[in-house]
Scaffold this active site. Structure first.
Site, mmCIF file in Angstrom:
data_model
loop_
_atom_site.group_PDB
_atom_site.id
_atom_site.type_symbol
_atom_site.label_atom_id
_atom_site.label_comp_id
_atom_site.label_asym_id
_atom_site.label_seq_id
_atom_site.Cartn_x
_atom_site.Cartn_y
_atom_site.Cartn_z
ATOM 1 N N ASN A 168 0.831 -1.198 0.000
ATOM 2 C CA ASN A 168 0.000 0.000 0.000
ATOM 3 C C ASN A 168 0.860 1.241 0.000
ATOM 4 O OD1 ASN A 168 -0.398 1.896 2.524
ATOM 5 N ND2 ASN A 168 0.064 -0.139 3.359
ATOM 6 N N CYS A 182 6.334 6.390 9.104
ATOM 7 C CA CYS A 182 5.400 5.966 8.061
ATOM 8 C C CYS A 182 6.189 5.771 6.775
ATOM 9 C CB CYS A 182 4.314 7.010 7.851
ATOM 10 S SG CYS A 182 3.174 6.516 6.557
HETATM 11 C C1 LIG Z 1 -3.998 0.052 3.620
HETATM 12 C C2 LIG Z 1 -3.133 0.184 4.847
HETATM 13 C C3 LIG Z 1 -3.044 1.416 5.503
HETATM 14 C C4 LIG Z 1 -2.244 1.544 6.652
HETATM 15 N N1 LIG Z 1 -2.198 2.758 7.303
HETATM 16 C C5 LIG Z 1 -1.467 2.876 8.447
HETATM 17 C C6 LIG Z 1 -1.448 4.110 9.181
HETATM 18 O O1 LIG Z 1 -2.087 5.103 8.837
HETATM 19 N N2 LIG Z 1 -0.669 4.169 10.312
HETATM 20 C C7 LIG Z 1 0.049 3.083 10.750
HETATM 21 O O2 LIG Z 1 0.727 3.187 11.793
HETATM 22 N N3 LIG Z 1 0.023 1.906 10.091
HETATM 23 C C8 LIG Z 1 -0.714 1.782 8.959
HETATM 24 N N4 LIG Z 1 -0.753 0.577 8.294
HETATM 25 C C9 LIG Z 1 0.029 -0.582 8.813
HETATM 26 C C10 LIG Z 1 -0.853 -1.551 9.608
HETATM 27 O O3 LIG Z 1 -1.434 -0.918 10.732
HETATM 28 C C11 LIG Z 1 -0.022 -2.787 10.078
HETATM 29 O O4 LIG Z 1 1.015 -2.342 10.913
HETATM 30 C C12 LIG Z 1 0.565 -3.553 8.883
HETATM 31 O O5 LIG Z 1 -0.361 -3.614 7.810
HETATM 32 C C13 LIG Z 1 1.002 -4.978 9.266
HETATM 33 O O6 LIG Z 1 -0.091 -5.750 9.688
HETATM 34 P P1 LIG Z 1 -0.880 -6.797 8.711
HETATM 35 O O7 LIG Z 1 0.162 -7.670 8.080
HETATM 36 O O8 LIG Z 1 -1.822 -7.520 9.623
HETATM 37 O O9 LIG Z 1 -1.592 -5.962 7.694
HETATM 38 C C14 LIG Z 1 -1.534 0.424 7.138
HETATM 39 C C15 LIG Z 1 -1.626 -0.810 6.472
HETATM 40 C C16 LIG Z 1 -2.415 -0.945 5.335
HETATM 41 C C17 LIG Z 1 -2.502 -2.290 4.653
#
Ligand SMILES: Cc1cc2nc3c(=O)[nH]c(=O)nc-3n(C[C@H](O)[C@H](O)[C@H](O)COP(=O)(O)O)c2cc1C
Length: 307
Positions: A70, A130
């Site tokens: 993303n 980020c």
């Molecule tokens: C579409 C999307 C948007 C995200 N936006 C943020 C965000 O605004 N702030 C943040 O700290 N992490 C953000 N993340 C990271 C997620 O919170 C998480 O740390 C990361 O996706 C790993 O977890 P997962 O493998 O279960 O998706 C985002 C992830 C995705 C997929």
């Protein structure tokens, strides 16, 4: 939900150890028609910045065989609009709300927090890096002294829960965790997304609107689990495990290596009911293993023989 799943961080009791990860569950209300929000012990909002942000050029999400890339670029309405829209909604909300904050300077973090303090949210998740924003707080992750100073200032400005969210894209993750703990963070959450890219072989260009994006989903779980394992052994404060959790058994792996809670991100897109499914799995697992509650399994990984 069963009493068996209750966990506590700081003095806050959560009905379930499962949290919705930032950026994958909007501000919670968007899902209220299809999900019982109280299946989640808490939700973390999309990252909020001081001023509104439009985010990065599309396409912003690309699917790969085992995960998502993303490049949202912290698109959000900004702090004032966030407060205006959600202040009343969160007064009477079925689950606890944690606000994820992404800022470029320490001052900006503090201004956002000062504004949000009066909302009915239990605390903040401080995103100190980020991957999708040029200056997404990178300097706070490059240098543990900067991390310490930021979290110290935030600690002095709020009594609410502070969770420092770490990025896997820096090799000093243990030092950053330690600095966050010493500065007064109540918990550490990790991991954020891994930097990744994808190339369209027909156009020869990136498949996402920017050159790189943040990679998440099942493929990152083994790497994230190892980082959580290391972090649990580095700090005394609770660690919240994030990365590729797709099922109850994935969540259990994180709990066994010592995470007190877990966050589920990308998997929500495929299965919005995932918290319900994980809670069910946990209840059965605890019973099958002969424990009376979830505390019985946390940190019980038989790893000491390797140390
Ligand atoms: C579409 C999307 C948007 C995200 N936006 C943020 C965000 O605004 N702030 C943040 O700290 N992490 C953000 N993340 C990271 C997620 O919170 C998480 O740390 C990361 O996706 C790993 O977890 P997962 O493998 O279960 O998706 C985002 C992830 C995705 C997929």
């Amino acid at each position: 939900m069963s009493e068996k799943l209750k966990v506590k961080i700081k003095d806050i009791e959560f009905a379930s150890p499962v949290i919705a990860a930032s950026g994958t569950f909007g501000f919670g209300v968007e899902y209220s028609d299809i999900v019982n929000l109280d299946d989640f012990g808490a939700i973390v909002t999309k990252g909020i910045s001081l001023l509104p942000r439009e985010g990065n050029p599309p396409p912003r999400i690309v699917e790969t065989p085992c995960g998502l890339i993303n490049s949202i670029g912290l698109a959000n309405p900004g702090t004032d609009a966030f407060i205006e829209t959600y202040k009343d909604i969160y007064e009477n909300f079925p689950t606890k709300v944690i606000v994820n904050i992404g800022a470029e300077t320490g001052e900006e973090f503090l201004t956002i927090i000062e504004k949000i303090e009066k909302m009915n949210v239990i605390g903040y998740e401080i995103n100190i890096s980020c991957p999708n924003v040029e200056k997404g707080g990178m300097m706070f992750s490059e240098d543990p002294n900067q991390t310490y100073s930021l979290i110290r200032h935030i600690r002095n400005s709020t009594n609410k829960l502070i969770i420092t969210k770490l990025s896997p894209n820096f090799c000093n993750i243990k030092e950053l965790a330690k600095a966050s703990e010493e500065a007064g963070s109540d918990a550490i959450s990790l991991v954020n997304t891994f930097l990744g890219m994808s190339v369209d072989i027909e156009t020869g260009d990136s498949r996402i609107g920017k050159l790189f994006g943040g990679f998440s989903g099942p493929a990152i779980k083994p790497m994230a689990l190892k980082m959580v394992y290391d972090t649990v052994r580095t700090v005394k404060i609770p660690v919240i495990g994030i990365g590729g959790i797709n099922s109850g058994s994935d969540a259990v792996e994180y709990l066994l290596v010592g995470a007190q809670m877990v966050q589920v991100g990308s998997a929500i897109f495929k299965n919005p009911q995932i918290a319900f499914d994980i809670n069910n799995f946990l209840e059965k697992y605890i019973e099958r293993k002969g424990f009376s509650n979830i505390k019985g399994i946390i940190g019980t990984f038989k790893g000491s023989r390797y140390e």
